[in-house]
Design a protein around this motif. Structure first.
Motif, PDB file in Angstrom:
ATOM      1  N   ALA A  80     119.599  -6.804 -13.129  1.00 12.99           N
ATOM      2  CA  ALA A  80     120.219  -8.129 -13.040  1.00 12.99           C
ATOM      3  C   ALA A  80     121.744  -8.050 -13.046  1.00 12.99           C
ATOM      4  O   ALA A  80     122.421  -8.857 -12.405  1.00 12.99           O
ATOM      5  CB  ALA A  80     119.755  -8.999 -14.206  1.00 12.99           C
ATOM      6  N   TRP A  81     122.277  -7.073 -13.770  1.00 10.68           N
ATOM      7  CA  TRP A  81     123.734  -6.974 -13.966  1.00 10.68           C
ATOM      8  C   TRP A  81     124.054  -5.548 -14.366  1.00 10.68           C
ATOM      9  O   TRP A  81     123.211  -4.845 -14.943  1.00 10.68           O
ATOM     10  CB  TRP A  81     124.142  -7.949 -15.073  1.00 10.68           C
ATOM     11  CG  TRP A  81     125.503  -7.704 -15.688  1.00 10.68           C
ATOM     12  CD1 TRP A  81     126.691  -8.267 -15.304  1.00 10.68           C
ATOM     13  CD2 TRP A  81     125.800  -6.847 -16.809  1.00 10.68           C
ATOM     14  NE1 TRP A  81     127.710  -7.803 -16.117  1.00 10.68           N
ATOM     15  CE2 TRP A  81     127.180  -6.932 -17.040  1.00 10.68           C
ATOM     16  CE3 TRP A  81     125.035  -6.017 -17.613  1.00 10.68           C
ATOM     17  CZ2 TRP A  81     127.819  -6.224 -18.054  1.00 10.68           C
ATOM     18  CZ3 TRP A  81     125.654  -5.296 -18.631  1.00 10.68           C
ATOM     19  CH2 TRP A  81     127.033  -5.405 -18.844  1.00 10.68           C
ATOM     20  N   ARG A  82     125.253  -5.105 -14.050  1.00 12.65           N
ATOM     21  CA  ARG A  82     125.674  -3.797 -14.546  1.00 12.65           C
ATOM     22  C   ARG A  82     127.179  -3.759 -14.772  1.00 12.65           C
ATOM     23  O   ARG A  82     127.947  -4.499 -14.145  1.00 12.65           O
ATOM     24  CB  ARG A  82     125.260  -2.669 -13.595  1.00 12.65           C
ATOM     25  CG  ARG A  82     126.069  -2.565 -12.319  1.00 12.65           C
ATOM     26  CD  ARG A  82     125.653  -1.345 -11.495  1.00 12.65           C
ATOM     27  NE  ARG A  82     126.324  -1.341 -10.190  1.00 12.65           N
ATOM     28  CZ  ARG A  82     126.113  -0.426  -9.240  1.00 12.65           C
ATOM     29  NH1 ARG A  82     125.259   0.560  -9.460  1.00 12.65           N
ATOM     30  NH2 ARG A  82     126.763  -0.497  -8.097  1.00 12.65           N
ATOM     31  N   SER A  83     127.554  -2.883 -15.669  1.00 16.23           N
ATOM     32  CA  SER A  83     128.956  -2.550 -15.892  1.00 16.23           C
ATOM     33  C   SER A  83     129.048  -1.036 -15.831  1.00 16.23           C
ATOM     34  O   SER A  83     128.370  -0.344 -16.595  1.00 16.23           O
ATOM     35  CB  SER A  83     129.439  -3.053 -17.247  1.00 16.23           C
ATOM     36  OG  SER A  83     130.777  -2.628 -17.487  1.00 16.23           O
ATOM     37  N   THR A  84     129.848  -0.535 -14.933  1.00 13.47           N
ATOM     38  CA  THR A  84     129.907   0.920 -14.765  1.00 13.47           C
ATOM     39  C   THR A  84     130.621   1.602 -15.921  1.00 13.47           C
ATOM     40  O   THR A  84     130.519   2.822 -16.082  1.00 13.47           O
ATOM     41  CB  THR A  84     130.608   1.285 -13.450  1.00 13.47           C
ATOM     42  OG1 THR A  84     131.911   0.699 -13.442  1.00 13.47           O
ATOM     43  CG2 THR A  84     129.803   0.786 -12.259  1.00 13.47           C
ATOM     44  N   ASP A  85     131.302   0.815 -16.759  1.00 12.29           N
ATOM     45  CA  ASP A  85     132.049   1.396 -17.882  1.00 12.29           C
ATOM     46  C   ASP A  85     131.976   0.427 -19.065  1.00 12.29           C
ATOM     47  O   ASP A  85     131.288  -0.599 -19.011  1.00 12.29           O
ATOM     48  CB  ASP A  85     133.496   1.660 -17.478  1.00 12.29           C
ATOM     49  CG  ASP A  85     134.137   2.804 -18.267  1.00 12.29           C
ATOM     50  OD1 ASP A  85     133.622   3.128 -19.359  1.00 12.29           O
ATOM     51  OD2 ASP A  85     135.148   3.360 -17.793  1.00 12.29           O
ATOM     52  N   GLY A  86     132.707   0.709 -20.096  1.00 17.86           N
ATOM     53  CA  GLY A  86     132.750  -0.164 -21.257  1.00 17.86           C
ATOM     54  C   GLY A  86     133.581  -1.403 -20.981  1.00 17.86           C
ATOM     55  O   GLY A  86     134.127  -1.599 -19.884  1.00 17.86           O
ATOM     56  N   ALA A  87     133.681  -2.270 -21.988  1.00 19.50           N
ATOM     57  CA  ALA A  87     134.463  -3.502 -21.860  1.00 19.50           C
ATOM     58  C   ALA A  87     135.201  -3.749 -23.161  1.00 19.50           C
ATOM     59  O   ALA A  87     134.734  -3.372 -24.250  1.00 19.50           O
ATOM     60  CB  ALA A  87     133.549  -4.688 -21.541  1.00 19.50           C
ATOM     61  N   ALA A  88     136.370  -4.390 -23.060  1.00 16.13           N
ATOM     62  CA  ALA A  88     137.165  -4.685 -24.256  1.00 16.13           C
ATOM     63  C   ALA A  88     136.409  -5.608 -25.200  1.00 16.13           C
ATOM     64  O   ALA A  88     136.491  -5.480 -26.418  1.00 16.13           O
ATOM     65  CB  ALA A  88     138.500  -5.312 -23.839  1.00 16.13           C
TER      66      ALA A  88
END
Length: 583
Positions: A559-567
């Motif tokens: 459904a969703w992805r983030s290739t890296d971390g987030a603040a």
């Protein structure tokens, strides 16, 4: 007159409807299924269960029972073209060409790398009793065969239906929040104004289902064997094992005749025709059924009208080439079940149901068009060896003699034909059509990336974690047990999959799950984690870094992805869930 109130009413107890029942039960959704026939199908119908369908059945605990009865891959993993089944003439029983198909032979390694389970061959007459048993076990007393819906109405906030017991005539009123039409398009769709769009029926096909001992002549190992008669185009046909045993011990068969007018034969007059076609004049035959059926290429203009939804053949009908019909229907039901569960539990608004059509209708369009293309092209393959239906008897023999000529010129004829036969991989090796379908609109948050390039014949599949696509398969280990990534993902809840540096995502997921009252399963994959990558298989396909994350739906599409971390991982996930669930 009695009355029943259930969240979902399923109309139709074939492969699609029974699958929908199993999936809804596993989602915790109470429902009622009604089927007008007294029992499951008595004719084989569809017989190929593709890789994605088998993954879905594996997810829901059905695959093991299917595989216990299905033909093993070495018994169906080819497609073959021959002149005749029997006979002792110079052109009888000659192999024209064979090729690996549907995961068999040299394809097995490629298919095995794509998923945790391989395709299976099990005709619907053997599949449906398995599905019915699972449906009844999970929803006892609510799977009603010998019952039909005589009328229904959408009242805005619910559906009212009258159900008649066809044995006793007793009428029961059913109040449901949603109605699923899995009735092949006979009643539900037309009743709410849904139209099937496409050309008129393409051709009529006559099929004889019969029992006979063909072990003396049968060359086992194919999903389908095409016979291209050297003499008469009307004797061209294809023969399919229908079980319940497989290979030379197969008892029942399906013989599809060359297209022709309906009503050509009945159960008695077809017997001499079968003997003539198979070149076995004294063959003992028991005919079970002769059917005439129209090859369609049609798609519903809508999959939803108010609280009424359609799935399976009620939404799309296509030529049997590529074997996409039943498989598409099972995958429709799989997509719909978790969405109904989310809405009925209050975790999402009714608008989530609209994404069913937004996601599945484009897949239906693609599959209908692909099946038509493959069927049309198969005629070109047949024409390549001089056995097309437009070639008269005398020239057919001449062309086939040239094909088998051992001279250098015959080598050229065969080489030319081989190049055309090779193009049939789009019809029987199209792995990407089986597992590569994806959603661009719906419960998906695009991340701006493009999908993998599509190979025109669709015989190569590139796994990707891009939103909308099926979660890539890779083998993992947990406490010494081997698992697929598809096993890690929940069948009822969203799953957040992260790398070894994904702790902030997992902690945020717990808080977001509490905020939205939505269960979210979390899983970290990597060295030293609960789930360990096997030989770098997951790292090769995950397309996210060690600090990245994938949010996987209950139907195992990303459904969703983030290739890296987030603040601020929590804020990112909150916004993701708000968008995905329209909250």
């Amino acid at each position: 007159m009695g009355a029943i109130e259930v969240p979902v009413l399923i109309v139709g107890g074939g492969g699609c409807g029974l699958s929908a029942s199993v999936f809804l039960s596993d989602q915790g959704v109470d429902h009622l299924l009604v089927e007008r026939h007294p029992e499951t199908s008595r004719i084989p119908k569809a017989h190929y269960l593709n890789q994605r369908t088998m993954e879905i059945y594996r997810q829901h605990g059905v695959a093991e029972d299917v595989l216990a009865q299905a033909a093993p891959l070495d018994k169906f993993g080819k497609v073959r073209w021959m002149t005749t089944l029997a006979g002792d003439g110079p052109l009888d029983r000659r192999l024209i060409h064979e090729m690996d198909a549907f995961g068999g032979g040299e394809l097995e390694e490629t298919y095995a790398a794509a998923g945790p389970v391989l395709p299976a061959k099990l005709p619907q007459m053997w599949l449906e009793p398995i599905l019915r048993r699972h449906a009844e076990d999970r929803n006892p007393g609510r799977i009603l065969f010998h019952h039909e819906v005589t009328s229904f109405s959408d009242e805005g906030d619910h559906v009212l239906a009258e159900v008649r017991d066809t044995e006793t005539g007793e009428i029961t009123t059913v109040k449901a929040q949603y109605l699923i039409g899995a009735d092949g398009g006979r009643f539900v769709g037309p009743a709410v104004g849904i139209e099937m769009q496409g050309p008129p029926g393409l051709v009529n096909t006559t099929t004889a289902y019969f029992s006979a001992d063909l072990s003396e002549w049968w060359e086992e190992g194919t999903l389908i064997t095409h016979f291209l008669s050297p003499e008469d185009p009307d004797l061209s046909s294809n023969l399919i094992e229908m079980g319940p045993s497989w290979g030379k011990s197969c008892e029942q068969w399906g013989l599809h005749f060359a297209p022709g007018p309906p009503g050509r034969w009945d159960t008695e007059t077809v017997v001499p025709r079968i003997r003539e076609l198979l070149r076995i004049p004294d063959l003992e035959i028991t005919v079970h059924k002769v059917t005439d059926w129209i090859v369609d290429a049609i798609l519903a203009d809508r999959y939803r009208v108010g609280r009424v939804l359609i799935a399976g053949d009620a939404a799309h009908k296509q030529p049997p080439a590529v074997g996409l019909g039943l498989n598409t229907g099972v995958q429709d039901a799989h997509n719909l079940a978790w969405k109904l569960a989310a809405v009925l539990s209050g975790r999402a608004p009714d608008s989530l149901i609209d994404t069913y059509e937004a996601e599945r209708r484009p897949v239906g369009r693609q599959n209908v068009d692909w099946a038509v293309s493959a069927a049309v092209h198969h005629q070109a393959v047949i024409d390549a060896v001089g056995a097309g239906h437009n070639i008269p008897a005398g020239r057919r023999r001449q062309r086939l003699e040239a094909y088998f000529d051992p001279s250098p010129l015959g080598d050229t004829v065969r080489a030319r034909a081989l190049e055309i036969f090779h193009t049939h991989r789009g019809g029987c090796q199209s792995l990407d059509m089986e597992v590569g379908f994806h959603y661009e609109d719906g419960v998906v948050l695009p991340d701006g990336t493009e999908p993998p390039a599509v190979v025109p014949m669709r015989n190569e599949h590139t796994p990707t974690s891009r939103p909308g696509h099926r979660l890539p398969h890779a083998w993992l280990t947990r406490d010494g047990q081997r698992l697929s990534t598809l096993d890690v993902a929940s069948r009822t809840d969203f799953t957040l999959i992260t790398g070894p540096e994904g702790t902030p995502w997992c902690e945020a997921a717990a808080r977001v799950a509490e905020k939205f009252s939505i269960p979210v399963v979390t899983a970290r994959i990597g060295a030293g984690e609960e789930y360990a990558d096997v030989d770098g298989g997951w790292e090769a396909v995950r397309q996210i870094g060690d600090a990245g994350a994938l949010l996987v739906r209950p139907d195992h599409h990303v459904a969703w992805r983030s290739t890296d971390g987030a603040a601020d991982a929590e804020l990112v996930l909150v916004e993701a869930f708000r968008s995905l669930l329209d909250r």
